[in-house]
Design a protein around this motif. Sequence first.
Motif, PDB file in Angstrom:
ATOM      1  N   LYS A  51     -21.442  11.469  49.530  1.00  0.00           N
ATOM      2  CA  LYS A  51     -22.293  12.318  50.358  1.00  0.00           C
ATOM      3  C   LYS A  51     -22.919  13.457  49.558  1.00  0.00           C
ATOM      4  O   LYS A  51     -23.928  14.042  49.964  1.00  0.00           O
ATOM      5  N   GLY A  52     -22.308  13.809  48.413  1.00  0.00           N
ATOM      6  CA  GLY A  52     -22.780  14.943  47.624  1.00  0.00           C
ATOM      7  C   GLY A  52     -22.138  16.250  48.014  1.00  0.00           C
ATOM      8  O   GLY A  52     -22.634  17.336  47.667  1.00  0.00           O
ATOM      9  N   TRP A  53     -20.994  16.175  48.721  1.00  0.00           N
ATOM     10  CA  TRP A  53     -20.338  17.364  49.231  1.00  0.00           C
ATOM     11  C   TRP A  53     -18.981  17.629  48.576  1.00  0.00           C
ATOM     12  O   TRP A  53     -18.183  18.379  49.097  1.00  0.00           O
ATOM     13  N   VAL A  54     -18.726  17.047  47.425  1.00  0.00           N
ATOM     14  CA  VAL A  54     -17.395  17.139  46.857  1.00  0.00           C
ATOM     15  C   VAL A  54     -17.139  18.476  46.154  1.00  0.00           C
ATOM     16  O   VAL A  54     -15.997  18.882  45.990  1.00  0.00           O
ATOM     17  N   ALA A  55     -18.197  19.183  45.758  1.00  0.00           N
ATOM     18  CA  ALA A  55     -18.018  20.424  45.002  1.00  0.00           C
ATOM     19  C   ALA A  55     -18.896  21.540  45.566  1.00  0.00           C
ATOM     20  O   ALA A  55     -19.879  21.960  44.947  1.00  0.00           O
ATOM     21  N   PRO A  56     -18.554  22.064  46.741  1.00  0.00           N
ATOM     22  CA  PRO A  56     -19.404  23.079  47.373  1.00  0.00           C
ATOM     23  C   PRO A  56     -19.565  24.356  46.560  1.00  0.00           C
ATOM     24  O   PRO A  56     -20.570  25.057  46.702  1.00  0.00           O
ATOM     25  N   THR A  57     -18.591  24.674  45.708  1.00  0.00           N
ATOM     26  CA  THR A  57     -18.666  25.932  44.965  1.00  0.00           C
ATOM     27  C   THR A  57     -19.378  25.805  43.632  1.00  0.00           C
ATOM     28  O   THR A  57     -19.624  26.803  42.966  1.00  0.00           O
ATOM     29  N   TRP A  58     -19.752  24.578  43.229  1.00  0.00           N
ATOM     30  CA  TRP A  58     -20.414  24.393  41.938  1.00  0.00           C
ATOM     31  C   TRP A  58     -21.904  24.729  42.035  1.00  0.00           C
ATOM     32  O   TRP A  58     -22.526  24.535  43.094  1.00  0.00           O
ATOM     33  N   PRO A  59     -22.490  25.190  40.939  1.00  0.00           N
ATOM     34  CA  PRO A  59     -23.953  25.332  40.909  1.00  0.00           C
ATOM     35  C   PRO A  59     -24.623  23.975  41.124  1.00  0.00           C
ATOM     36  O   PRO A  59     -24.095  22.935  40.725  1.00  0.00           O
ATOM     37  N   LYS A  60     -25.768  23.996  41.739  1.00  0.00           N
ATOM     38  CA  LYS A  60     -26.450  22.743  42.078  1.00  0.00           C
ATOM     39  C   LYS A  60     -26.801  21.930  40.840  1.00  0.00           C
ATOM     40  O   LYS A  60     -26.768  20.684  40.869  1.00  0.00           O
ATOM     41  N   GLU A  61     -27.114  22.595  39.729  1.00  0.00           N
ATOM     42  CA  GLU A  61     -27.515  21.851  38.528  1.00  0.00           C
ATOM     43  C   GLU A  61     -26.363  21.036  37.933  1.00  0.00           C
ATOM     44  O   GLU A  61     -26.590  20.119  37.144  1.00  0.00           O
ATOM     45  N   TYR A  62     -25.139  21.354  38.327  1.00  0.00           N
ATOM     46  CA  TYR A  62     -23.999  20.591  37.843  1.00  0.00           C
ATOM     47  C   TYR A  62     -23.481  19.577  38.868  1.00  0.00           C
ATOM     48  O   TYR A  62     -22.480  18.915  38.633  1.00  0.00           O
ATOM     49  N   GLY A  63     -24.144  19.467  39.998  1.00  0.00           N
ATOM     50  CA  GLY A  63     -23.703  18.530  41.021  1.00  0.00           C
ATOM     51  C   GLY A  63     -23.160  19.188  42.266  1.00  0.00           C
ATOM     52  O   GLY A  63     -22.602  18.514  43.137  1.00  0.00           O
ATOM     53  N   GLY A  64     -23.317  20.506  42.370  1.00  0.00           N
ATOM     54  CA  GLY A  64     -22.889  21.227  43.561  1.00  0.00           C
ATOM     55  C   GLY A  64     -23.861  21.038  44.714  1.00  0.00           C
ATOM     56  O   GLY A  64     -24.883  20.349  44.587  1.00  0.00           O
ATOM     57  N   THR A  65     -23.554  21.668  45.830  1.00  0.00           N
ATOM     58  CA  THR A  65     -24.341  21.462  47.046  1.00  0.00           C
ATOM     59  C   THR A  65     -25.518  22.417  47.178  1.00  0.00           C
ATOM     60  O   THR A  65     -26.456  22.148  47.925  1.00  0.00           O
ATOM     61  N   GLY A  66     -25.442  23.548  46.499  1.00  0.00           N
ATOM     62  CA  GLY A  66     -26.478  24.555  46.679  1.00  0.00           C
ATOM     63  C   GLY A  66     -26.324  25.347  47.958  1.00  0.00           C
ATOM     64  O   GLY A  66     -27.238  26.063  48.373  1.00  0.00           O
TER      65      GLY A  66
END
Length: 396
Positions: A51-66
């Motif tokens: 879904k793309g929701w595995v890392a909510p706290t990561w920056p978006k450029e690294y695969g976070g949600t934004g």
Amino acid sequence: MAGDLAAFRAEVRDWLAANLTDELREVAAKSTSVFVDKPHTLKWQAILHKKGWVAPTWPKEYGGTGWSEAERHVFASECALAGAPALSPMGLRMVAPAIMHYGTAEQNAWYLPRILSGEDYWCQGYSEPGAGSDLASLSLRAERDGDHYVLNGCKIWTTHAHFANKMFCLVRTSRDGRPQQGITFLLLDMDTPGITVRPIPSIADDHDFNQVFFEDARVPVSGRLGEEDQGWSVAKYLLEFERAGAFAASLKVGLARLVHHASTLPSGAGGPLITEPSVRRQLALLATQVTAVEASEDVVLAHIMGGGNPGPAASLLKIQGTEAEQALQACALSMAGDYAAVNQFEARQPGSPASPLGPEIALTALPSYLNGRAASIYGGSNEIQRNIIAKAVLGL
């Protein structure tokens, strides 16, 4: 903004209802250990990753949600309310921020996608038999030999080392100067020759902890995070993210569960437990603790939203969160009564056909209580957290 958050909450709630399986809900409900076992947590991680929701706290450029901090809070709350199992924080919440901050471009490109997918499952090599709360006294030796460090010594209380294929590890590369100046931060493979993992069963019959031995284990210098002898700075940065976990959402769910059981379990006087003044008083005190934890989380979030790291507020939250969690566990143990003393290890395994004895709360009350005693020790004991607050905030 409120309307946007309401729509976002509805989206998250609908998605959880459609994707969080009964099997995973059972896993979460029966979990009493420090972390959910790897096979179960990776099932949930794979669903979130798709879904793309595995890392909510990561920056978006690294695969976070934004997502904004408010959206992250909503997501964590809805996951807790839905009964989702926790993901292992070792990769996603702990070593990943350190890699982003201190890692090379090559390290970021290699490790971060594998953490997101769950291909790499991490454990933490910090504590040693003679270096727990006094982490700076660690003695696992790492001697430079060309393009490798040769490691000799051991780590202890290493959670899920028997599951992990990766470890982030603090090693001693120098004894010159202050103890903190001779520590290096390494990322290493657990299948490296010379590494042996031995289990440490807990008093609750669970296998979370291990002792890890290093005998002439050769680790590439390319696995170093940051500069040699400067690993203490990396470790402190990582610990702020370990300590600044989200407590309030799960604490609220735990409190609601206690209120439910107090409303249905009989008291000695014939009515439900909640009719007893002592029980109502205890639940009111717990509610106050949970509210205080939520306020501390808001402080930590404000630091992060301002572009900073959690800082000493993380230590305050670590103390409050663990003490509130332990208080909830003690209350559940009291409500379970004599049935809490029955060892129901088989019945609390996900998918087990064994029938539990006594009220529902008795199944997990004692192992949760016993495992929960470690929460005020790991990640830095509460006493260490108070020392950090005294020095960093009060100037003592």
